[in-house]
Motif scaffolding. Structure first.
Motif, PDB file in Angstrom:
ATOM      1  N   ALA A   9      45.345 118.584  45.399  1.00 12.07           N
ATOM      2  CA  ALA A   9      45.466 119.087  44.088  1.00 12.07           C
ATOM      3  C   ALA A   9      44.490 120.148  43.873  1.00 12.07           C
ATOM      4  CB  ALA A   9      45.289 117.769  43.287  1.00 12.07           C
ATOM      5  N   GLU A  10      45.096 121.239  43.711  1.00  7.12           N
ATOM      6  CA  GLU A  10      44.332 122.659  43.809  1.00  7.12           C
ATOM      7  C   GLU A  10      43.132 122.305  42.814  1.00  7.12           C
ATOM      8  OE1 GLU A  10      43.992 124.815  46.074  1.00  7.12           O
ATOM      9  OE2 GLU A  10      45.895 124.053  47.168  1.00  7.12           O
ATOM     10  N   GLY A  11      41.893 122.718  43.182  1.00 10.16           N
ATOM     11  CA  GLY A  11      41.051 122.849  42.029  1.00 10.16           C
ATOM     12  C   GLY A  11      40.362 121.595  41.731  1.00 10.16           C
ATOM     13  N   VAL A  12      40.627 120.341  42.213  1.00  7.36           N
ATOM     14  CA  VAL A  12      40.256 119.171  42.089  1.00  7.36           C
ATOM     15  C   VAL A  12      39.200 118.713  43.100  1.00  7.36           C
ATOM     16  CG1 VAL A  12      40.515 116.759  41.087  1.00  7.36           C
ATOM     17  CG2 VAL A  12      41.869 118.793  40.460  1.00  7.36           C
ATOM     18  N   PHE A  66      35.859 102.172  47.369  1.00  3.54           N
ATOM     19  CA  PHE A  66      37.040 103.066  48.061  1.00  3.54           C
ATOM     20  C   PHE A  66      37.486 104.053  47.270  1.00  3.54           C
ATOM     21  CE2 PHE A  66      37.493  99.144  49.871  1.00  3.54           C
ATOM     22  CZ  PHE A  66      38.474  99.224  51.015  1.00  3.54           C
ATOM     23  N   HIS A  67      37.645 105.334  47.780  1.00  2.00           N
ATOM     24  CA  HIS A  67      38.298 106.591  47.058  1.00  2.00           C
ATOM     25  C   HIS A  67      39.599 106.751  47.448  1.00  2.00           C
ATOM     26  CE1 HIS A  67      34.094 107.395  45.606  1.00  2.00           C
ATOM     27  NE2 HIS A  67      33.677 106.844  46.912  1.00  2.00           N
ATOM     28  N   PHE A  68      40.753 106.665  46.719  1.00  2.00           N
ATOM     29  CA  PHE A  68      41.995 106.952  47.100  1.00  2.00           C
ATOM     30  C   PHE A  68      42.393 108.323  46.853  1.00  2.00           C
ATOM     31  CE2 PHE A  68      41.996 102.421  46.803  1.00  2.00           C
ATOM     32  CZ  PHE A  68      41.972 101.933  47.723  1.00  2.00           C
ATOM     33  N   LEU A  69      43.598 108.852  47.202  1.00  2.00           N
ATOM     34  CA  LEU A  69      44.010 109.960  47.127  1.00  2.00           C
ATOM     35  C   LEU A  69      42.842 111.121  47.287  1.00  2.00           C
ATOM     36  CD1 LEU A  69      46.594 109.565  43.994  1.00  2.00           C
ATOM     37  CD2 LEU A  69      46.959 110.104  46.499  1.00  2.00           C
ATOM     38  N   ARG A 128      43.556 109.400  51.998  1.00  2.00           N
ATOM     39  CA  ARG A 128      44.366 110.479  51.362  1.00  2.00           C
ATOM     40  C   ARG A 128      45.395 109.887  50.707  1.00  2.00           C
ATOM     41  NH1 ARG A 128      47.349 113.361  56.451  1.00  2.00           N
ATOM     42  NH2 ARG A 128      48.129 111.485  57.346  1.00  2.00           N
ATOM     43  N   ARG A 129      45.628 108.624  50.651  1.00  2.00           N
ATOM     44  CA  ARG A 129      46.908 108.288  49.867  1.00  2.00           C
ATOM     45  C   ARG A 129      46.484 107.078  49.010  1.00  2.00           C
ATOM     46  NH1 ARG A 129      49.733 109.008  55.154  1.00  2.00           N
ATOM     47  NH2 ARG A 129      51.716 110.492  54.930  1.00  2.00           N
ATOM     48  N   GLN A 144      38.471 116.666  48.748  1.00  2.00           N
ATOM     49  CA  GLN A 144      39.479 117.202  48.148  1.00  2.00           C
ATOM     50  C   GLN A 144      40.420 116.144  47.339  1.00  2.00           C
ATOM     51  OE1 GLN A 144      41.069 120.731  47.798  1.00  2.00           O
ATOM     52  NE2 GLN A 144      41.712 119.485  46.130  1.00  2.00           N
ATOM     53  N   GLN A 145      40.756 116.143  46.263  1.00  2.00           N
ATOM     54  CA  GLN A 145      41.601 115.271  45.657  1.00  2.00           C
ATOM     55  C   GLN A 145      43.233 115.663  45.849  1.00  2.00           C
ATOM     56  OE1 GLN A 145      39.986 113.113  43.289  1.00  2.00           O
ATOM     57  NE2 GLN A 145      41.820 111.811  43.840  1.00  2.00           N
ATOM     58  N   MET A 146      43.792 114.494  46.220  1.00  2.00           N
ATOM     59  CA  MET A 146      45.265 114.512  46.738  1.00  2.00           C
ATOM     60  C   MET A 146      46.086 114.246  45.621  1.00  2.00           C
ATOM     61  SD  MET A 146      44.341 115.850  49.701  1.00  2.00           S
ATOM     62  CE  MET A 146      45.637 115.848  50.949  1.00  2.00           C
ATOM     63  N   GLN A 147      47.389 114.623  45.878  1.00  2.54           N
ATOM     64  CA  GLN A 147      48.546 113.959  45.264  1.00  2.54           C
ATOM     65  C   GLN A 147      49.799 113.695  46.105  1.00  2.54           C
ATOM     66  OE1 GLN A 147      49.473 116.925  42.263  1.00  2.54           O
ATOM     67  NE2 GLN A 147      49.661 118.673  43.782  1.00  2.54           N
ATOM     68  N   LEU A 148      50.498 112.730  45.974  1.00  2.00           N
ATOM     69  CA  LEU A 148      51.662 112.493  46.904  1.00  2.00           C
ATOM     70  C   LEU A 148      52.944 113.027  46.282  1.00  2.00           C
ATOM     71  CD1 LEU A 148      51.001 108.449  47.042  1.00  2.00           C
ATOM     72  CD2 LEU A 148      50.473 110.398  48.586  1.00  2.00           C
ATOM     73  N   THR A 149      53.652 113.655  47.410  1.00  2.00           N
ATOM     74  CA  THR A 149      54.990 114.447  47.192  1.00  2.00           C
ATOM     75  C   THR A 149      56.152 113.922  47.849  1.00  2.00           C
ATOM     76  OG1 THR A 149      54.047 115.904  49.025  1.00  2.00           O
ATOM     77  CG2 THR A 149      53.480 116.596  47.033  1.00  2.00           C
TER      78      THR A 149
END
Length: 292
Positions: A135-138, A95-98, A72-73, A117-122
């Motif tokens: 990341a909504e919708g991705v 590998f599939h990151f984020l 997820r990161r 679900q695609q993620m983004q770092l905050t």
């Protein structure tokens, strides 16, 4: 008590009870017992630690045609050892990151895919890493028939007879005494999954506390590790030598064609001349300049 964390943390998403969902801890335990657990031809491993990497590389050796690792990161935040990550990539792990599992696709009770679900770092969290948020919708779907959960480990509380809280044994931070008389506890069982060095340190502290309780002597303070102090002239020699540092020797490895055919050790030992050269390398450990 130093019973460790023997249970894997299960996935928490729709379809997580389907046939084909495996626990990384149980998988690796069976391999260590010389058993041959079954995995499908297309495997997804969830997690970013050494257990996840071990599971992914093991799945290849158990006959999987392709193995995906979903974390997820980013690669930089992975807690797994960098060399292990490189070796997994070299062996063909994808590998599939984020990315994080959102749903297990189930067909006739069995795993038929995994929606990620695609993620983004905050913002930064307590671990010193940026917090992943969806990341909504991705989204994307992996065509897999086996999913291995390697998202953490927990204590099997059924094997202990002392007070626990949030899946950990309650123990005094200083003495490691538990709620039950002369029972002490340490290691992963009290602090969560960490390292063997932490467990050994807890063993030392518990031994001091037990001695104190039985002898009536006061609990001694922990000893601080002595530091090596050098003067400015010697430090200058270190700095000069640093400009001519010898790179770490890389151990020879078995041919790639043999790696996925079994669990033979990948790295061979160093030859005598290379080992001797390696022993002469100065790592500049623990040197503190004495101020004049």
């Amino acid at each position: 008590l130093a019973v460790g964390c023997q249970e894997g943390v299960p996935l928490d998403c729709p379809g997580a009870d389907a046939e084909g969902i495996l626990d990384s801890v149980q998988l690796l335990r069976e391999i260590a017992q010389n058993k041959t657990p079954e995995v499908g031809s297309r495997v997804a491993v969830i997690g970013g630690g050494d257990t996840a990497i071990d599971s992914a590389r093991s799945a290849l050796r158990l006959g999987a045609d392709e193995v995906h690792l979903v974390y997820r990161r980013t690669r930089d935040e992975m807690p797994a050892h960098p060399e292990e990550i490189r070796e997994a990539e070299h062996e063909g792990v994808i590998f599939h990151f984020l990315a994080a599992p959102k749903e297990i696709v189930v067909s006739e009770g069995k795993v038929a895919g995994m929606v990620c679900q695609q993620m983004q770092l905050t913002d930064w969290d307590r671990s010193g890493r940026r917090r992943p948020e969806p990341a909504e919708g991705v989204e994307f779907t992996l065509d897999v028939d086996t999913v291995i959960s390697a998202i953490g480990q927990s204590l099997d509380t059924s094997c202990v007879c002392v007070e626990t809280s949030r899946g950990k044994i309650c123990a005094d931070a200083h003495t490691l005494a538990t709620s039950k008389g002369n029972v002490f506890a340490g290691g992963d069982a009290t602090d969560g999954a960490m390292t063997v060095v932490d467990a050994i340190a807890d063993g030392h502290r518990a031994a001091l506390a037990i001695h104190s309780r039985l002898s009536g002597e006061p609990m001694p303070r922990a000893k601080k590790r002595a530091k090596t102090r050098v003067d400015a002239a010697v430090m200058a020699q270190f700095e000069a030598a640093a400009e001519e540092e010898i790179a770490a020797a890389e151990a020879p490895k078995i041919p790639d064609s043999y790696r996925r055919s079994g669990f033979a050790e990948v790295e061979h030992g160093l030859s005598l001349p290379v080992a001797c050269r390696e022993a002469t390398r100065c790592l500049h450990c623990d040197c503190v300049l004495i101020e004049s």
